[in-house]
Every structure is written in C-alpha cells, then in structure tokens.
Write a protein that holds these residues in place. Structure first.
Motif: not given
Length: 387
Positions: A241-242, A245-246, A249, A270-271, A274
C-alpha cells in the motif's frame, strides 16, 4: 644346558618387562564413570556445531548465487535496452554511467510522470504556455529521475542479499559498482529531488512549501519502505500500500499543488486509488517469491500462496476502479464513469488471459497489455474532478 636355561630366563624376564599385561599403559585404561550431564554437554556441542555448519553452508550458497561478474551480453543473451531501462535480461555493462542509470530503473519513471500530468489536469489551472509546461517538466524530473531514481537505488542497496538470489546479475550483487558509488548516488538523487521541490515552491509563489513537504514525506516513506528497522516491504499489506501510494498519490498531489489547490476529496480519491496500486505492487512480488521466502520477507505470495495472492491482486485493482466509477456516477458525472468502466473491462480480460494463468510466466505480457488502461483511467478520473 645351563647356558641355554640362563638365556631363556633372561629373554623371558625382558619380555615380561616390556609386556603391557604386566604394566598399565595409557592406551588401555578403564573407562570413566558415566555422567548424564557430561553426555548432554557433548550432545549439545555436537548440535551447535551442526547448526553453525548449516548456517555457514546457507550463507555460502547465497554468496555463490551472486557471481563476481555479470554475464556478457553475447553469452547470456542480454539486451542493451533492458540494461538502460533497469529490467531483467540486461546486458553486461562496464560503463559506470550506464550502470548508474540502470540502478535508477527508468522503466519505473512513467507512472510518476503520469501522476504529475493527472495532478495538473485535476487542478483545472494548467495552461498550454511555456511557463506552465516548464513547471510541469521540472516537476516530472523531480518525481521521476530524481526521487524515483533515489527510491530504486536505495531499494537495490537494501535488497542486495535478495537480489543475489533472485537477480544475481544486477549491478550491486555482481560487483559492477562499488558500495561507495551506490551511497553517493543515493545522496545526490535525494538532494537533487529536494532542491527541485524547493525551486517549484518558489516558482509557484507558495507561502507554504507544500511541494517540498511532499518530497520530504515521499523520501522518508521510501526509506522506511526499504531500510531496517521498519522495512515496510517485509509486510505484504503495509509495504505494497505504501508503494502504491507513493506511485499514485505523491506525484498527483505534487502536480495539483503546483498548479492549484490540493483538496480533501482529491486526497481521499487518490488514497483509494492506492489500493489499486497495492495490487500492481503484488504483481511484482511473484517473480521474487523464492528470495523473499529464503530471507523471511512476508510478501503476499509468500504469506498466502500464489493462487490466493493472484485473486487478492486482481481484486484490489478491479474493486478499486469500480468504486471510483461509482463515486463519479454519484457525483453526477456519468460520462466519466462510463469511460472508466470501458477502461476496466480490457484489464479484466487480460487478467484472465495472462495473469491468472501464470503470474510469473506472463508477467511482462500482462503488465504491458493491462496497465495502460489503468493509467488512462487515472487521467479520466483527474479530468472528471477538474470539472
């Protein structure tokens, strides 16, 4: 006769003096009394020696998996294009600048560049003039070559033991580039990205350095994703997920902050996207399953098995996009919702055609055929939010 008897008596005396039967010898002694504690001690020592030998063999096996030199392009069929893009099948290269480029994995830059495009489109304030185009290009360089290059180089540095198993011909495990050169590259790319972020804030006239804050936050996220002690990538859910997101997002937020205002609804949307990024990240975990399992990394294919992880992956990608389409429909934007649905259907087709059959064998075919539709869906969503 007397002489004979005297000689026999002397020989017998001499033999008796040398005989071990008459005098105790160190070679023949009574065994010591049995001790249970000494027995356990000796058994424990034998077990420790066995474990240490096994650990040594395992370490030597990992080292042996990474040859000192990468194979030549002629011998291994390596591709010069793959080398420049930083993907598997790369040719052997001795030019340090090409090796440095390979570490940054240029093939991973386009999603970040596209995220900036989506953010600029969502702002509703981008204009096709020289200044706005120049701002967008600088923002793309910051997001792609600089900060994504920093992320990829940092990740390769902390993954050098895994790469020695999964991809032993990559620059770091093969010894094509020194440790000092890798660390210097990490710092140069990070500082260049942060410097460009500060420049964009000044250029845009921001009272608060929002883009710089985003760059710092993204860089920190990249670090804790790859580096101990947190090393988020060890956890399949949080790490992926990180990563999603990078990639989705942060460049979107940077592009939108550069030309407009970053609003709460865009942050939430946007999250949500992700989660689809999480699914995309899982796609890349299947090819590393052997190394991840050997080093104890709990990627989703390792934790759940390949069959279950395949469905988690496609579920994350598809359900997220259907949810965004429902959001657009509820926001009274039916044409954008229908356009997004039209882009989801080909992805589902290619998932069954390639990915669900064999996520390792058809990795490249699936990503090159399905991912463009997801990327176009991001732009459709961005345009919908700008109107």
């Amino acid at each position: 006769m007397a002489s004979f008897l005297a000689a026999l008596s002397f020989s017998s005396s001499a033999l008796s003096a040398r005989s071990p039967l008459r005098h105790s010898s160190p070679a023949v002694r009574a065994p010591p009394p049995f001790s249970y504690h000494s027995y356990r001690s000796r058994a424990s020592e034998r077990r420790m020696l066995t474990v240490k030998a096994a650990e040594t063999d395992a370490k030597e096996a990992v080292k042996a998996a990474a040859p000192e030199k990468a194979p030549s392009s002629s011998g291994a069929g390596g591709s010069s294009l793959n080398q420049l893009l930083g993907i598997k099948g790369a040719a052997r290269e001795s030019n340090k600048w090409k090796i440095r480029l390979q570490l940054t994995k240029p093939v991973t830059w386009p999603p970040l560049v596209w995220g900036v495009v989506c953010g600029a489109a969502a702002s509703g304030n981008f204009h096709w003039n020289i200044e706005d185009v120049a701002k967008a290009i600088v923002c793309m360089i910051m997001s792609g070559p600089c900060l994504t290059g920093y992320t990829q180089t940092l990740n390769d540095w902390y993954d050098r033991e895994i790469d020695a198993i999964n991809e032993p011909y990559r620059p770091i495990p093969s010894g094509a580039i020194s440790e000092g050169e890798v660390i210097a590259q990490i710092w140069v790319l990070l500082l260049a990205g942060l410097g460009l972020a500060g420049l964009l804030d000044v250029w845009a006239g921001h009272k608060s350095p929002n883009i710089f804050y985003l760059a710092v936050g993204g860089s920190l996220l990249s670090y804790i994703y790859s580096a101990p002690p947190l090393k988020l990538k060890q956890n399949g859910w949080i790490g992926n997920f990180a990563l999603g997101a990078s990639y989705i997002c942060l460049p979107w937020w940077a592009g939108q902050a550069l030309f407009g205002t970053l609003t709460p609804d865009i942050i939430v949307l946007t999250l949500l996207y992700s989660i689809a990024g999480l699914g995309i990240a899982i796609v890349n975990d299947f090819k590393s399953i052997e190394g991840d399992r050997a080093l104890g990394l709990q990627s989703l294919p390792v934790a759940f098995g390949m069959d279950t992880a395949k469905w988690i992956c496609v579920g994350a990608i598809d359900i997220t996009q259907f949810s965004v389409a429902a959001y657009l429909l509820g926001a009274d934007k039916p044409f954008y919702a229908l356009a997004l649905l039209g882009l989801i259907l080909p992805q589902i087709y290619f998932q069954f055609q390639y990915f669900l059959k064999d996520p390792v064998k058809y990795d490249v075919e699936y990503q090159t055929s399905a991912q463009p539709f997801l990327i176009l869906g991001l732009l459709v969503t961005a345009l919908a939010t700008s109107h």
